[in-house]
Motif scaffolding. Sequence first.
Motif, PDB file in Angstrom:
ATOM      1  N   MET A  16       0.859  -1.180   0.000  1.00 54.03           N
ATOM      2  CA  MET A  16       0.000   0.000   0.000  1.00 54.03           C
ATOM      3  C   MET A  16       0.891   1.224   0.000  1.00 54.03           C
ATOM      4  SD  MET A  16      -2.402  -0.969   3.213  1.00 54.03           S
ATOM      5  CE  MET A  16      -3.076   0.680   3.454  1.00 54.03           C
ATOM      6  N   LEU A  17       0.399   2.274  -0.607  1.00 61.40           N
ATOM      7  CA  LEU A  17       1.172   3.505  -0.676  1.00 61.40           C
ATOM      8  C   LEU A  17       0.308   4.658  -0.176  1.00 61.40           C
ATOM      9  CD1 LEU A  17       3.996   4.195  -1.874  1.00 61.40           C
ATOM     10  CD2 LEU A  17       2.826   4.780  -3.992  1.00 61.40           C
ATOM     11  N   SER A  18       0.815   5.429   0.745  1.00 61.90           N
ATOM     12  CA  SER A  18       0.061   6.597   1.208  1.00 61.90           C
ATOM     13  C   SER A  18       0.331   7.786   0.298  1.00 61.90           C
ATOM     14  CB  SER A  18       0.463   6.959   2.630  1.00 61.90           C
ATOM     15  OG  SER A  18       1.719   7.604   2.612  1.00 61.90           O
TER      16      SER A  18
ATOM     17  N   LYS B 103       4.543   6.847   1.907  1.00 66.53           N
ATOM     18  CA  LYS B 103       4.888   5.808   2.893  1.00 66.53           C
ATOM     19  C   LYS B 103       4.362   4.460   2.379  1.00 66.53           C
ATOM     20  CE  LYS B 103       4.315   4.689   7.766  1.00 66.53           C
ATOM     21  NZ  LYS B 103       3.475   4.871   8.959  1.00 66.53           N
ATOM     22  N   GLU B 104       5.166   3.408   2.560  1.00 60.90           N
ATOM     23  CA  GLU B 104       4.788   2.091   2.042  1.00 60.90           C
ATOM     24  C   GLU B 104       4.572   1.077   3.159  1.00 60.90           C
ATOM     25  OE1 GLU B 104       7.636   0.493  -0.619  1.00 60.90           O
ATOM     26  OE2 GLU B 104       7.452   2.134  -2.050  1.00 60.90           O
ATOM     27  N   ILE B 105       3.613   0.184   2.961  1.00 63.89           N
ATOM     28  CA  ILE B 105       3.424  -0.965   3.851  1.00 63.89           C
ATOM     29  C   ILE B 105       3.352  -2.211   2.984  1.00 63.89           C
ATOM     30  CG2 ILE B 105       1.920  -2.110   5.524  1.00 63.89           C
ATOM     31  CD1 ILE B 105       2.726   0.408   6.744  1.00 63.89           C
TER      32      ILE B 105
ATOM     33  N   LEU C  65       2.231  -5.722   2.061  1.00 65.85           N
ATOM     34  CA  LEU C  65       1.078  -6.522   2.484  1.00 65.85           C
ATOM     35  C   LEU C  65       1.359  -8.018   2.405  1.00 65.85           C
ATOM     36  CD1 LEU C  65      -1.679  -4.449   0.705  1.00 65.85           C
ATOM     37  CD2 LEU C  65      -1.123  -4.421   3.129  1.00 65.85           C
TER      38      LEU C  65
ATOM     39  N   VAL D 246      -3.121 -10.272   4.681  1.00 66.56           N
ATOM     40  CA  VAL D 246      -3.109  -8.865   5.097  1.00 66.56           C
ATOM     41  C   VAL D 246      -3.445  -8.730   6.584  1.00 66.56           C
ATOM     42  CG1 VAL D 246      -4.347  -6.673   4.847  1.00 66.56           C
ATOM     43  CG2 VAL D 246      -3.555  -7.898   2.819  1.00 66.56           C
TER      44      VAL D 246
ATOM     45  N   PHE E 267     -10.444  -1.232  -3.090  1.00 60.04           N
ATOM     46  CA  PHE E 267      -9.167  -0.596  -2.762  1.00 60.04           C
ATOM     47  C   PHE E 267      -8.150  -1.006  -3.819  1.00 60.04           C
ATOM     48  CE2 PHE E 267      -7.187  -4.531  -1.468  1.00 60.04           C
ATOM     49  CZ  PHE E 267      -8.271  -5.310  -1.118  1.00 60.04           C
ATOM     50  N   GLU E 268      -7.028  -0.306  -3.830  1.00 61.16           N
ATOM     51  CA  GLU E 268      -5.995  -0.621  -4.806  1.00 61.16           C
ATOM     52  C   GLU E 268      -4.673  -0.937  -4.124  1.00 61.16           C
ATOM     53  OE1 GLU E 268      -5.427   2.071  -7.972  1.00 61.16           O
ATOM     54  OE2 GLU E 268      -7.502   1.964  -8.627  1.00 61.16           O
ATOM     55  N   VAL E 269      -3.989  -1.925  -4.657  1.00 63.11           N
ATOM     56  CA  VAL E 269      -2.662  -2.233  -4.137  1.00 63.11           C
ATOM     57  C   VAL E 269      -1.628  -1.950  -5.222  1.00 63.11           C
ATOM     58  CG1 VAL E 269      -3.450  -3.974  -2.501  1.00 63.11           C
ATOM     59  CG2 VAL E 269      -2.886  -4.662  -4.832  1.00 63.11           C
TER      60      VAL E 269
END
Lengths: 226, 226
Positions: free
Chosen positions: A66-68, A72-74, A76, A143, A98-100
């Motif tokens: 995920m990208l803010s 910022k990245e997380i 998954l 996730v 949602f989009e990844v």
Amino acid sequence: MEHADEMIPILKSSLPFWEHLKETEKKTLSQWSQLIRYEKGGIIRCQNCECTGVLIIKSGSVRTYMLSEEGKEITLYRLEQGDVCVLSASCVLSAITFEVQMEAVTESEIIQISAGAYSEIVDRNIYAEAFTYKQATERFSDVMWTMQQILFMSFDQRLAIFLLDESGKTGSDDIHMTHEQLAKYTGSAREVVSRMLKYFSSEGLVKLSRGGVTILDKKGLKQLIS
Amino acid sequence: MEHADEMIPILKSSLPFWEHLKETEKKTLSQWSQLIRYEKGGIIRCQNCECTGVLIIKSGSVRTYMLSEEGKEITLYRLEQGDVCVLSASCVLSAITFEVQMEAVTESEIIQISAGAYSEIVDRNIYAEAFTYKQATERFSDVMWTMQQILFMSFDQRLAIFLLDESGKTGSDDIHMTHEQLAKYTGSAREVVSRMLKYFSSEGLVKLSRGGVTILDKKGLKQLIS
């Protein structure tokens, strides 16, 4: 792009609903599939890009994150050889809102099935629909595991788990990753990783080198988690 | 427990695969369903409890959350009248490998379908399988939204969104919740909520009272988010 006939064996073995398709549907799906090669670090799916479609990992390794808005990245979950990813076709699957993002961790070969062709099959074939949402649900489980780690565990535990998992996967005590990469995978900042690794090193749990991290004391790392 | 025949209209309207079931399967499913009434705050599903099965919310409101070993809570999503929840049957659905907790936010009437009976149907009926995993995928979308808020937004934004959402739902500017409850819903600590509300109050955005929070300046709260 490969010839459509060459796609058939891979589609057949990766998509369990294949046997429930009509001959014309099989033909459409193979014609709308293509093999794409990505370099290490290549972006497979980015935010606000064209709809990617369903992916089958033929070789290599893919990171989904995920990208803010601030960048910022997380991370998954990761996809490996043989995995099918339907979240990359979120644009055509009504239940996914949602989009990844995805990038190739290593050089990768990926079969990309056009989102439009795939969604036509899902709309018409209940076996394809069931498979698709079951795949999405499995990713949901991945996730949730990530989320639990990020929200509930202290960072020393998360880093210890990551190092042990990685060592288990590769069968080696040497983990060839930069602090930057470790930060991405554990959903943290580089400085936090560096600080924690320095602490692990001072405790004799790991040895730091230019190329990465070597685990010295597995038992000690496991004790951090329990 | 109600008579099985009384379950049929609710099962029929909530489970779109009903028409694809055999008469004997319809009978089994209605016989293994029961209506349970929960008081406000009642625990519907707890960690390590017996398998709950599939839930249909007949009336009331249910909060679904994750619980850490230390007792920290993160609210994942809410269920309202008419919603079906399949994650509560995770024990029998192979693709779901995590557990969620659930509590009744208000007094609630819930149809509970036995996990065993439901899983037999899912194993045999592809329409039931597709519906079940599509439902799970919709919850996945809810959870990703929550996760994005928790991980990427600053807390003032999260609290502002929650207050505005809540006001939109109830149609009132008065939000009858304690700081403790607001903390649960926003995945934060009570002290953090109290500090932020005090700040909101000093900015004239809200008014604090014994029973909760009153929104004074919606536009101001919206500006925090944008």
